[in-house]
Design an enzyme around this catalytic site. Structure first.
Site, short mmCIF file in Angstrom:
data_model
loop_
_atom_site.label_atom_id
_atom_site.label_comp_id
_atom_site.label_asym_id
_atom_site.label_seq_id
_atom_site.Cartn_x
_atom_site.Cartn_y
_atom_site.Cartn_z
N ARG A 29 10.09 -7.28 12.86
CA ARG A 29 8.45 -6.65 13.02
C ARG A 29 7.79 -7.29 11.89
NH1 ARG A 29 9.18 -0.83 15.71
NH2 ARG A 29 9.33 -1.48 17.82
N HIS A 65 -7.45 9.75 -2.12
CA HIS A 65 -6.74 9.43 -0.56
C HIS A 65 -7.61 9.95 0.38
CE1 HIS A 65 -2.21 9.31 0.99
NE2 HIS A 65 -3.26 9.17 1.91
N LYS A 90 -2.50 6.02 -4.21
CA LYS A 90 -3.81 6.97 -4.23
C LYS A 90 -3.38 8.21 -4.80
CE LYS A 90 -3.73 4.74 0.34
NZ LYS A 90 -2.47 4.72 0.77
N ASP A 105 0.76 -1.17 -0.04
CA ASP A 105 -0.07 0.17 0.01
C ASP A 105 0.78 1.38 0.05
OD1 ASP A 105 -3.00 1.04 0.72
OD2 ASP A 105 -1.62 2.31 1.78
N TYR A 137 3.37 10.00 -0.30
CA TYR A 137 4.27 9.06 0.33
C TYR A 137 5.73 9.57 -0.31
CZ TYR A 137 0.43 6.42 2.43
OH TYR A 137 -0.81 6.40 2.91
N1 LIG Z 1 -5.29 6.35 3.75
C1 LIG Z 1 -4.84 7.13 4.43
O1 LIG Z 1 -5.07 8.29 4.77
C2 LIG Z 1 -3.64 6.40 5.38
C3 LIG Z 1 -3.14 7.32 6.53
C4 LIG Z 1 -2.08 6.46 7.19
C5 LIG Z 1 -1.61 5.20 6.89
N2 LIG Z 1 -2.02 4.78 6.10
C6 LIG Z 1 -1.80 3.50 5.30
O2 LIG Z 1 -1.62 2.35 6.30
C7 LIG Z 1 -0.35 1.89 6.71
C8 LIG Z 1 -0.05 1.47 8.09
O3 LIG Z 1 -0.48 2.54 8.96
P1 LIG Z 1 0.71 3.21 9.64
O4 LIG Z 1 2.04 3.25 9.06
O5 LIG Z 1 0.32 4.76 10.24
O6 LIG Z 1 0.65 2.56 11.27
P2 LIG Z 1 0.90 1.19 11.67
O7 LIG Z 1 1.19 0.45 10.88
O8 LIG Z 1 -0.40 1.20 12.67
O9 LIG Z 1 2.07 1.37 12.82
C9 LIG Z 1 3.40 1.49 12.42
C10 LIG Z 1 4.41 2.06 13.32
O10 LIG Z 1 4.27 0.76 14.42
C11 LIG Z 1 5.71 0.35 14.42
N3 LIG Z 1 5.38 -1.15 14.53
C12 LIG Z 1 5.26 -2.03 13.36
N4 LIG Z 1 5.09 -3.31 13.71
C13 LIG Z 1 5.40 -3.36 15.03
C14 LIG Z 1 5.36 -4.38 15.73
N5 LIG Z 1 5.42 -5.63 15.53
N6 LIG Z 1 5.88 -4.07 17.22
C15 LIG Z 1 5.85 -2.95 17.68
N7 LIG Z 1 5.73 -1.78 16.73
C16 LIG Z 1 5.52 -1.95 15.48
C17 LIG Z 1 6.40 0.90 13.39
O11 LIG Z 1 7.82 1.09 13.81
P3 LIG Z 1 9.07 0.67 12.78
O12 LIG Z 1 8.73 1.11 11.35
O13 LIG Z 1 10.08 1.62 13.29
O14 LIG Z 1 9.39 -0.72 13.01
C18 LIG Z 1 5.85 2.16 13.13
O15 LIG Z 1 6.22 3.17 13.92
C19 LIG Z 1 0.67 2.96 5.80
O16 LIG Z 1 1.92 2.65 6.26
C20 LIG Z 1 -0.18 3.57 4.89
O17 LIG Z 1 0.09 2.60 3.75
C21 LIG Z 1 -3.02 5.30 5.14
#
Ligand SMILES: NC(=O)c1ccc[n+]([C@@H]2O[C@H](COP(=O)([O-])OP(=O)(O)OC[C@H]3O[C@@H](n4cnc5c(N)ncnc54)[C@H](OP(=O)(O)O)[C@@H]3O)[C@@H](O)[C@H]2O)c1
Length: 281
Positions: free
Chosen positions: A238, A108, A75, A45, A50
């Site tokens: 992770r 988006h 997006k 994704d 980004y």
């Molecule tokens: N459509 C939208 O508006 C929108 C907005 C936000 C996100 N997204 C999408 O959703 C995806 C995921 O959301 P997100 O990146 O915001 O947050 P997330 O996946 O909920 O969390 C990512 C964070 O958690 C840490 N992490 C990951 N796995 C872990 C584990 N097993 N144990 C402990 N910590 C862990 C990562 O650290 P490290 O990387 O340092 O390991 C990073 O800081 C994004 O990458 C993007 O593709 C979309």
């Protein structure tokens, strides 16, 4: 470990677990995505916002996998909602990725306070990309019930997916129920609330009980609710940990306990889609 797929309302299917690349440095994206593909992820994704679509495309090509074996979403960025801008932006996305199609392309953000509140013509432009085959499926992100209703009334078509903030502290039930009732698959962004939910005593107690990590418990809760998830990580251990969630199940009691952590709007970590009006400069 095999990842289940979810069938979309247009007949295509999407792997229920993917890998998100928000906030991964463009220079590090190809390595991170390569690591994820090696572990077995087959769904990535990304987004124009980004700045790292190029690294995603590079990693897919370097993997030796067939393009058809990797599901890629991108997006439309907020500055390009006008139809001609959207057409050019979509072409740039394909160029950056180095692909002749994406599996899924999303609006988006709805940006209801910009463009005279017109996200309908933007949606109709995405329909062109689906019709000419350059986006296999099309969908939306951060759409609230009123936005989805407006698309249904004014265009008669239903997005294949709605990607929304959804995790134990913001369960977004009204939107989730609307999606389900209208055949829209829900994708949960920030599925572990960027780590914020991992110290919650309910989560850590369940994790200890089932012998899994807090992140695995939260991702498993998402999967059992039928949500599509793509946790982001740049940490190899992770990335693997987040993939290993298909060889255990949570009991209904544990699911209910996590359901009980919902804080409604107070649990939101990102912007409110009704007000968000950010256009990158
Ligand atoms: N459509 C939208 O508006 C929108 C907005 C936000 C996100 N997204 C999408 O959703 C995806 C995921 O959301 P997100 O990146 O915001 O947050 P997330 O996946 O909920 O969390 C990512 C964070 O958690 C840490 N992490 C990951 N796995 C872990 C584990 N097993 N144990 C402990 N910590 C862990 C990562 O650290 P490290 O990387 O340092 O390991 C990073 O800081 C994004 O990458 C993007 O593709 C979309």
């Amino acid at each position: 470990m095999s990842v289940p797929t979810i069938e979309l309302n247009d007949g295509h299917s999407i792997p229920q677990l993917g890998f998100g690349v928000f906030q991964i440095d463009p220079d590090e994206t190809a390595d991170a995505v390569s690591g994820a593909l090696e572990v077995g992820y087959s769904h990535i994704d990304t987004a124009e916002m980004y700045g790292n679509e190029k690294g995603v495309g590079e990693a897919v090509r370097a993997s030796g996998l067939d393009r058809g074996d990797v599901y890629v979403t991108s997006k439309l960025n907020n500055g390009f909602h006008e139809p001609d801008d959207a057409r050019r932006a979509f072409e740039r996305t394909l160029t950056e990725l180095g692909f002749d199609y994406v599996d899924l392309f999303l609006i988006h953000w709805p940006l209801p306070t910009l463009y005279d509140g017109d996200f309908v013509s933007t949606w109709k432009t995405l329909e062109e990309f689906r019709a000419d085959g350059r986006s296999r499926s099309i969908g939306v992100s951060n759409f609230q019930v009123a936005h989805l209703d407006r698309l249904a009334v004014e265009t008669g078509t239903v997005p294949a997916v709605n990607q929304i903030e959804l995790h134990p502290y913001l369960q977004n039930r009204e939107v989730r129920v609307y999606d389900e009732e209208h055949g829209i698959a829900t994708e949960a962004w920030s599925p572990i609330a960027q780590g914020d939910v991992l110290d919650d005593p309910a989560i850590t107690e369940i994790a200890e009980k089932v012998g899994r990590t807090p992140a695995q418990v939260v991702l498993r809760w998402q999967i059992q609710h039928g949500n599509i998830v793509f946790p982001k990580s740049v940490t190899p251990e992770r990335i693997r940990e987040n993939f290993e969630i298909f060889d255990f199940e949570l009991d209904p009691d544990d699911i209910e306990r996590i359901d009980g952590l919902d804080q409604g709007e107070a649990g939101r970590t990102g912007p409110n889609p009704d007000q968000f009006a950010y256009v990158p400069g």
